[in-house]
Design a protein around this motif. Structure first.
Motif, PDB file in Angstrom:
ATOM      1  N   VAL A  22     -80.771-141.435  36.194  1.00 31.69           N
ATOM      2  CA  VAL A  22     -81.467-141.842  34.963  1.00 31.69           C
ATOM      3  C   VAL A  22     -81.667-140.636  34.060  1.00 31.69           C
ATOM      4  O   VAL A  22     -81.426-140.693  32.851  1.00 31.69           O
ATOM      5  N   PHE A  23     -82.085-139.491  34.623  1.00 33.17           N
ATOM      6  CA  PHE A  23     -82.269-138.284  33.817  1.00 33.17           C
ATOM      7  C   PHE A  23     -80.946-137.837  33.202  1.00 33.17           C
ATOM      8  O   PHE A  23     -80.911-137.376  32.057  1.00 33.17           O
ATOM      9  N   HIS A  24     -79.855-137.993  33.943  1.00 29.17           N
ATOM     10  CA  HIS A  24     -78.532-137.655  33.411  1.00 29.17           C
ATOM     11  C   HIS A  24     -78.182-138.574  32.240  1.00 29.17           C
ATOM     12  O   HIS A  24     -77.681-138.113  31.207  1.00 29.17           O
ATOM     13  N   LYS A  38     -89.279-130.136  26.742  1.00 35.94           N
ATOM     14  CA  LYS A  38     -90.198-131.065  27.393  1.00 35.94           C
ATOM     15  C   LYS A  38     -89.585-132.458  27.339  1.00 35.94           C
ATOM     16  O   LYS A  38     -89.087-132.877  26.295  1.00 35.94           O
ATOM     17  N   GLN A  39     -89.619-133.142  28.463  1.00 31.29           N
ATOM     18  CA  GLN A  39     -89.049-134.479  28.544  1.00 31.29           C
ATOM     19  C   GLN A  39     -90.050-135.397  29.229  1.00 31.29           C
ATOM     20  O   GLN A  39     -90.485-135.123  30.334  1.00 31.29           O
ATOM     21  N   GLU A  40     -90.419-136.474  28.545  1.00 30.55           N
ATOM     22  CA  GLU A  40     -91.309-137.476  29.116  1.00 30.55           C
ATOM     23  C   GLU A  40     -90.486-138.734  29.345  1.00 30.55           C
ATOM     24  O   GLU A  40     -89.731-139.148  28.466  1.00 30.55           O
ATOM     25  N   VAL A  41     -90.623-139.339  30.506  1.00 32.43           N
ATOM     26  CA  VAL A  41     -89.870-140.542  30.835  1.00 32.43           C
ATOM     27  C   VAL A  41     -90.866-141.613  31.286  1.00 32.43           C
ATOM     28  O   VAL A  41     -91.698-141.372  32.154  1.00 32.43           O
ATOM     29  N   GLU A  46     -89.476-153.788  34.975  1.00 34.74           N
ATOM     30  CA  GLU A  46     -89.375-155.201  34.612  1.00 34.74           C
ATOM     31  C   GLU A  46     -88.475-155.431  33.395  1.00 34.74           C
ATOM     32  O   GLU A  46     -87.952-156.519  33.194  1.00 34.74           O
ATOM     33  N   ASP A  47     -88.255-154.390  32.582  1.00 34.59           N
ATOM     34  CA  ASP A  47     -87.326-154.452  31.443  1.00 34.59           C
ATOM     35  C   ASP A  47     -85.992-153.780  31.781  1.00 34.59           C
ATOM     36  O   ASP A  47     -85.119-153.685  30.920  1.00 34.59           O
ATOM     37  N   PHE A  48     -85.870-153.252  33.013  1.00 36.01           N
ATOM     38  CA  PHE A  48     -84.672-152.512  33.449  1.00 36.01           C
ATOM     39  C   PHE A  48     -84.383-151.331  32.514  1.00 36.01           C
ATOM     40  O   PHE A  48     -83.236-151.000  32.248  1.00 36.01           O
ATOM     41  N   THR A  49     -85.448-150.683  32.028  1.00 30.81           N
ATOM     42  CA  THR A  49     -85.309-149.653  31.002  1.00 30.81           C
ATOM     43  C   THR A  49     -86.179-148.441  31.300  1.00 30.81           C
ATOM     44  O   THR A  49     -87.275-148.570  31.834  1.00 30.81           O
ATOM     45  N   ALA A  50     -85.660-147.263  30.942  1.00 27.77           N
ATOM     46  CA  ALA A  50     -86.449-146.031  30.945  1.00 27.77           C
ATOM     47  C   ALA A  50     -86.528-145.549  29.506  1.00 27.77           C
ATOM     48  O   ALA A  50     -85.502-145.368  28.839  1.00 27.77           O
ATOM     49  N   TYR A  51     -87.722-145.399  28.997  1.00 26.71           N
ATOM     50  CA  TYR A  51     -87.947-144.902  27.638  1.00 26.71           C
ATOM     51  C   TYR A  51     -88.230-143.414  27.740  1.00 26.71           C
ATOM     52  O   TYR A  51     -88.851-142.957  28.692  1.00 26.71           O
ATOM     53  N   TYR A  52     -87.794-142.636  26.750  1.00 23.49           N
ATOM     54  CA  TYR A  52     -87.994-141.197  26.822  1.00 23.49           C
ATOM     55  C   TYR A  52     -88.440-140.609  25.498  1.00 23.49           C
ATOM     56  O   TYR A  52     -88.179-141.164  24.431  1.00 23.49           O
ATOM     57  N   VAL A  53     -89.124-139.482  25.607  1.00 25.71           N
ATOM     58  CA  VAL A  53     -89.522-138.661  24.459  1.00 25.71           C
ATOM     59  C   VAL A  53     -89.084-137.249  24.803  1.00 25.71           C
ATOM     60  O   VAL A  53     -89.426-136.721  25.853  1.00 25.71           O
ATOM     61  N   ILE A  54     -88.316-136.636  23.910  1.00 24.17           N
ATOM     62  CA  ILE A  54     -87.833-135.278  24.139  1.00 24.17           C
ATOM     63  C   ILE A  54     -88.440-134.353  23.094  1.00 24.17           C
ATOM     64  O   ILE A  54     -88.375-134.639  21.897  1.00 24.17           O
ATOM     65  N   ASN A  55     -89.031-133.282  23.577  1.00 22.27           N
ATOM     66  CA  ASN A  55     -89.660-132.262  22.727  1.00 22.27           C
ATOM     67  C   ASN A  55     -90.684-132.852  21.761  1.00 22.27           C
ATOM     68  O   ASN A  55     -90.880-132.356  20.662  1.00 22.27           O
ATOM     69  N   GLY A  60     -86.005-142.555  22.621  1.00 18.74           N
ATOM     70  CA  GLY A  60     -84.889-143.454  22.894  1.00 18.74           C
ATOM     71  C   GLY A  60     -85.110-144.179  24.195  1.00 18.74           C
ATOM     72  O   GLY A  60     -86.186-144.109  24.795  1.00 18.74           O
ATOM     73  N   LYS A  61     -84.063-144.873  24.643  1.00 19.45           N
ATOM     74  CA  LYS A  61     -84.151-145.598  25.896  1.00 19.45           C
ATOM     75  C   LYS A  61     -82.774-145.690  26.535  1.00 19.45           C
ATOM     76  O   LYS A  61     -81.758-145.584  25.855  1.00 19.45           O
ATOM     77  N   VAL A  62     -82.779-145.843  27.859  1.00 20.39           N
ATOM     78  CA  VAL A  62     -81.559-146.043  28.624  1.00 20.39           C
ATOM     79  C   VAL A  62     -81.820-147.150  29.656  1.00 20.39           C
ATOM     80  O   VAL A  62     -82.957-147.388  30.045  1.00 20.39           O
ATOM     81  N   GLN A  63     -80.754-147.795  30.060  1.00 28.40           N
ATOM     82  CA  GLN A  63     -80.845-148.832  31.090  1.00 28.40           C
ATOM     83  C   GLN A  63     -81.007-148.173  32.470  1.00 28.40           C
ATOM     84  O   GLN A  63     -80.414-147.131  32.738  1.00 28.40           O
ATOM     85  N   LEU A  64     -81.822-148.788  33.301  1.00 29.27           N
ATOM     86  CA  LEU A  64     -82.026-148.271  34.654  1.00 29.27           C
ATOM     87  C   LEU A  64     -80.880-148.660  35.580  1.00 29.27           C
ATOM     88  O   LEU A  64     -80.422-147.871  36.382  1.00 29.27           O
ATOM     89  N   PHE A  65     -80.443-149.910  35.479  1.00 27.51           N
ATOM     90  CA  PHE A  65     -79.456-150.442  36.419  1.00 27.51           C
ATOM     91  C   PHE A  65     -78.208-150.870  35.683  1.00 27.51           C
ATOM     92  O   PHE A  65     -78.206-151.228  34.571  1.00 27.51           O
TER      93      PHE A  65
END
Length: 65
Positions: A22-24, A38-41, A46-55, A60-65
């Motif tokens: 996921v981090f990749h 700095k990276q917050e994840v 339940e949404d199959f999603t990881a949301y992120y904030v960078i610096n 943005g967001k990426v799919q988990l599966f």
């Protein structure tokens, strides 16, 4: 204290994902626009999603599966 390798696997229902993957995905989605200081994840399985904030500002967001 000795540093040890840590592997985190997220399991949700009948799925699982290695959080290193996921981090990749986040790094690839963000591109190489700036150095990541700095990276917050926020993982929302339940949404199959990881949301992120960078610096503190790039989001943005990426799919988990």
């Amino acid at each position: 204290m000795e540093q040890k390798d840590i592997e985190v696997i997220l399991q949700y229902r009948q799925r699982e994902v290695d959080m290193d993957e996921v981090f990749h995905r986040i790094k690839e989605a963000h591109g190489h626009k700036e150095e990541i200081k700095k990276q917050e994840v926020y993982v929302k399985p339940e949404d199959f999603t990881a949301y992120y904030v960078i610096n503190g500002d790039a989001v943005g967001k990426v799919q988990l599966f």
